[in-house]
Design a protein around this motif. Structure first.
Motif, PDB file in Angstrom:
ATOM      1  N   PHE A   8       0.816  -1.213   0.000  1.00  0.00           N
ATOM      2  CA  PHE A   8       0.000   0.000   0.000  1.00  0.00           C
ATOM      3  C   PHE A   8       0.851   1.266   0.000  1.00  0.00           C
ATOM      4  CE2 PHE A   8      -3.425  -2.896   1.108  1.00  0.00           C
ATOM      5  CZ  PHE A   8      -4.415  -2.423   0.262  1.00  0.00           C
ATOM      6  N   ALA A   9       2.026   1.204   0.573  1.00  0.00           N
ATOM      7  CA  ALA A   9       2.918   2.370   0.563  1.00  0.00           C
ATOM      8  C   ALA A   9       3.268   2.750  -0.868  1.00  0.00           C
ATOM      9  CB  ALA A   9       4.171   2.085   1.373  1.00  0.00           C
ATOM     10  N   ARG A  10       3.414   1.766  -1.729  1.00  0.00           N
ATOM     11  CA  ARG A  10       3.717   2.048  -3.144  1.00  0.00           C
ATOM     12  C   ARG A  10       2.561   2.800  -3.800  1.00  0.00           C
ATOM     13  NH1 ARG A  10       8.076  -1.148  -5.230  1.00  0.00           N
ATOM     14  NH2 ARG A  10       8.791  -2.653  -3.688  1.00  0.00           N
ATOM     15  N   TYR A  11       1.354   2.299  -3.609  1.00  0.00           N
ATOM     16  CA  TYR A  11       0.184   2.972  -4.186  1.00  0.00           C
ATOM     17  C   TYR A  11      -0.003   4.365  -3.592  1.00  0.00           C
ATOM     18  CZ  TYR A  11      -1.557  -0.955  -6.907  1.00  0.00           C
ATOM     19  OH  TYR A  11      -1.699  -1.940  -7.848  1.00  0.00           O
ATOM     20  N   GLU A  12       0.189   4.494  -2.300  1.00  0.00           N
ATOM     21  CA  GLU A  12       0.015   5.794  -1.654  1.00  0.00           C
ATOM     22  C   GLU A  12       1.069   6.792  -2.119  1.00  0.00           C
ATOM     23  OE1 GLU A  12      -0.139   4.619   2.451  1.00  0.00           O
ATOM     24  OE2 GLU A  12      -2.199   3.894   2.245  1.00  0.00           O
ATOM     25  N   ALA A  13       2.280   6.328  -2.383  1.00  0.00           N
ATOM     26  CA  ALA A  13       3.333   7.211  -2.901  1.00  0.00           C
ATOM     27  C   ALA A  13       2.963   7.711  -4.295  1.00  0.00           C
ATOM     28  CB  ALA A  13       4.675   6.489  -2.919  1.00  0.00           C
ATOM     29  N   ILE A  14       2.442   6.826  -5.119  1.00  0.00           N
ATOM     30  CA  ILE A  14       2.016   7.230  -6.468  1.00  0.00           C
ATOM     31  C   ILE A  14       0.878   8.231  -6.370  1.00  0.00           C
ATOM     32  CG2 ILE A  14       0.937   6.418  -8.603  1.00  0.00           C
ATOM     33  CD1 ILE A  14       2.536   3.766  -8.158  1.00  0.00           C
ATOM     34  N   ALA A  15      -0.081   7.968  -5.487  1.00  0.00           N
ATOM     35  CA  ALA A  15      -1.213   8.889  -5.315  1.00  0.00           C
ATOM     36  C   ALA A  15      -0.745  10.259  -4.826  1.00  0.00           C
ATOM     37  CB  ALA A  15      -2.234   8.297  -4.341  1.00  0.00           C
ATOM     38  N   ALA A  16       0.223  10.278  -3.941  1.00  0.00           N
ATOM     39  CA  ALA A  16       0.741  11.554  -3.419  1.00  0.00           C
ATOM     40  C   ALA A  16       1.428  12.353  -4.523  1.00  0.00           C
ATOM     41  CB  ALA A  16       1.703  11.302  -2.265  1.00  0.00           C
ATOM     42  N   VAL A  17       2.210  11.678  -5.347  1.00  0.00           N
ATOM     43  CA  VAL A  17       2.906  12.381  -6.435  1.00  0.00           C
ATOM     44  C   VAL A  17       1.905  12.843  -7.482  1.00  0.00           C
ATOM     45  CG1 VAL A  17       4.589  12.148  -8.303  1.00  0.00           C
ATOM     46  CG2 VAL A  17       5.120  11.259  -6.035  1.00  0.00           C
ATOM     47  N   SER A  18       0.888  12.032  -7.778  1.00  0.00           N
ATOM     48  CA  SER A  18      -0.112  12.458  -8.759  1.00  0.00           C
ATOM     49  C   SER A  18      -0.865  13.691  -8.257  1.00  0.00           C
ATOM     50  CB  SER A  18      -1.074  11.320  -9.115  1.00  0.00           C
ATOM     51  OG  SER A  18      -1.985  11.066  -8.097  1.00  0.00           O
ATOM     52  N   LEU A  33       5.827  20.166 -12.994  1.00  0.00           N
ATOM     53  CA  LEU A  33       5.071  18.985 -13.403  1.00  0.00           C
ATOM     54  C   LEU A  33       5.979  17.986 -14.111  1.00  0.00           C
ATOM     55  CD1 LEU A  33       2.316  17.532 -13.749  1.00  0.00           C
ATOM     56  CD2 LEU A  33       2.120  18.746 -15.917  1.00  0.00           C
ATOM     57  N   ILE A  34       6.819  18.475 -14.986  1.00  0.00           N
ATOM     58  CA  ILE A  34       7.741  17.595 -15.717  1.00  0.00           C
ATOM     59  C   ILE A  34       8.679  16.878 -14.753  1.00  0.00           C
ATOM     60  CG2 ILE A  34       9.684  17.589 -17.334  1.00  0.00           C
ATOM     61  CD1 ILE A  34       8.132  19.862 -18.838  1.00  0.00           C
ATOM     62  N   GLY A  35       9.186  17.587 -13.758  1.00  0.00           N
ATOM     63  CA  GLY A  35      10.051  16.961 -12.765  1.00  0.00           C
ATOM     64  C   GLY A  35       9.322  15.897 -11.965  1.00  0.00           C
ATOM     65  N   LEU A  36       8.086  16.172 -11.618  1.00  0.00           N
ATOM     66  CA  LEU A  36       7.294  15.199 -10.863  1.00  0.00           C
ATOM     67  C   LEU A  36       6.953  13.971 -11.710  1.00  0.00           C
ATOM     68  CD1 LEU A  36       4.949  17.679  -8.987  1.00  0.00           C
ATOM     69  CD2 LEU A  36       6.612  16.133  -7.925  1.00  0.00           C
ATOM     70  N   GLN A  37       6.821  14.161 -13.010  1.00  0.00           N
ATOM     71  CA  GLN A  37       6.520  13.035 -13.890  1.00  0.00           C
ATOM     72  C   GLN A  37       7.630  11.984 -13.833  1.00  0.00           C
ATOM     73  OE1 GLN A  37       5.883  15.182 -17.580  1.00  0.00           O
ATOM     74  NE2 GLN A  37       3.723  14.610 -17.554  1.00  0.00           N
ATOM     75  N   GLU A  38       8.859  12.421 -13.716  1.00  0.00           N
ATOM     76  CA  GLU A  38       9.978  11.480 -13.618  1.00  0.00           C
ATOM     77  C   GLU A  38       9.856  10.642 -12.346  1.00  0.00           C
ATOM     78  OE1 GLU A  38      13.273   9.492 -14.939  1.00  0.00           O
ATOM     79  OE2 GLU A  38      12.082  10.975 -16.014  1.00  0.00           O
ATOM     80  N   GLU A  39       9.554  11.297 -11.240  1.00  0.00           N
ATOM     81  CA  GLU A  39       9.371  10.574  -9.980  1.00  0.00           C
ATOM     82  C   GLU A  39       8.192   9.603 -10.096  1.00  0.00           C
ATOM     83  OE1 GLU A  39       8.475  11.469  -5.246  1.00  0.00           O
ATOM     84  OE2 GLU A  39       8.831  13.148  -6.598  1.00  0.00           O
ATOM     85  N   TYR A  40       7.114  10.062 -10.696  1.00  0.00           N
ATOM     86  CA  TYR A  40       5.927   9.239 -10.894  1.00  0.00           C
ATOM     87  C   TYR A  40       6.272   7.984 -11.698  1.00  0.00           C
ATOM     88  CZ  TYR A  40       1.116   8.162 -12.362  1.00  0.00           C
ATOM     89  OH  TYR A  40      -0.090   7.554 -12.598  1.00  0.00           O
ATOM     90  N   ARG A  41       7.015   8.171 -12.798  1.00  0.00           N
ATOM     91  CA  ARG A  41       7.407   7.021 -13.635  1.00  0.00           C
ATOM     92  C   ARG A  41       8.222   6.003 -12.852  1.00  0.00           C
ATOM     93  NH1 ARG A  41       7.535  10.699 -17.924  1.00  0.00           N
ATOM     94  NH2 ARG A  41       9.634  11.368 -17.472  1.00  0.00           N
ATOM     95  N   HIS A  42       9.151   6.484 -12.034  1.00  0.00           N
ATOM     96  CA  HIS A  42       9.966   5.567 -11.218  1.00  0.00           C
ATOM     97  C   HIS A  42       9.093   4.774 -10.247  1.00  0.00           C
ATOM     98  CE1 HIS A  42      13.904   6.665 -12.655  1.00  0.00           C
ATOM     99  NE2 HIS A  42      13.649   7.951 -12.459  1.00  0.00           N
ATOM    100  N   LEU A  43       8.143   5.452  -9.622  1.00  0.00           N
ATOM    101  CA  LEU A  43       7.256   4.767  -8.680  1.00  0.00           C
ATOM    102  C   LEU A  43       6.384   3.725  -9.381  1.00  0.00           C
ATOM    103  CD1 LEU A  43       6.194   7.826  -6.521  1.00  0.00           C
ATOM    104  CD2 LEU A  43       7.570   5.878  -5.748  1.00  0.00           C
ATOM    105  N   VAL A  44       5.862   4.081 -10.543  1.00  0.00           N
ATOM    106  CA  VAL A  44       5.022   3.140 -11.290  1.00  0.00           C
ATOM    107  C   VAL A  44       5.859   1.953 -11.764  1.00  0.00           C
ATOM    108  CG1 VAL A  44       3.650   2.834 -13.400  1.00  0.00           C
ATOM    109  CG2 VAL A  44       3.282   4.840 -11.941  1.00  0.00           C
ATOM    110  N   ASP A  45       7.068   2.216 -12.246  1.00  0.00           N
ATOM    111  CA  ASP A  45       7.947   1.120 -12.674  1.00  0.00           C
ATOM    112  C   ASP A  45       8.256   0.185 -11.510  1.00  0.00           C
ATOM    113  OD1 ASP A  45       7.982   2.015 -15.279  1.00  0.00           O
ATOM    114  OD2 ASP A  45       9.933   3.007 -15.109  1.00  0.00           O
TER     115      ASP A  45
END
Length: 110
Positions: A8-18, A33-45
């Protein structure tokens, strides 16, 4: 994956970044937004590569789906906010054989 808490920490981290991405889009902070997209991609991967052997109860599945719905709602809102900007940019490029000329006119780049 070690535990349901990690799962759940993984999902919650993605939700927080989104959510942060949505705030950046609402403020027209496109570079942020572009900088956050990189973090988002890493979390999703990382989530894609995680072990999905965790068994969830009905309540936990509901929580997971709530997080996913929140992430998708944020994504839709970001797209809605970005669409007018993208439409204007596409209109500038439409019918031109020289996109670099359009960019030079827009930004004064050489």
């Amino acid at each position: 994956m070690n535990s349901k808490a990690d799962y759940f920490a993984r999902y919650e981290a993605i939700a927080a970044v989104s959510e942060q991405m949505l705030h950046a889009a609402r403020g027209a902070s496109w570079n942020e937004l572009i900088g956050l997209q990189e973090e988002y991609r890493h979390l999703v991967d990382a989530l894609k590569n995680a072990d999905f052997g965790v068994r969830l109860t009905a309540a936990e599945r509901t929580r997971k789906y709530e997080l996913i719905r929140q992430i998708l709602a944020d994504d839709a809102a970001i797209r809605d906010l970005a669409s007018p900007c993208m439409a204007r940019l596409a209109a500038l490029f439409h019918g031109t054989a020289q996109p670099s000329r359009v960019l030079q006119e827009l930004y004064g780049a050489r």
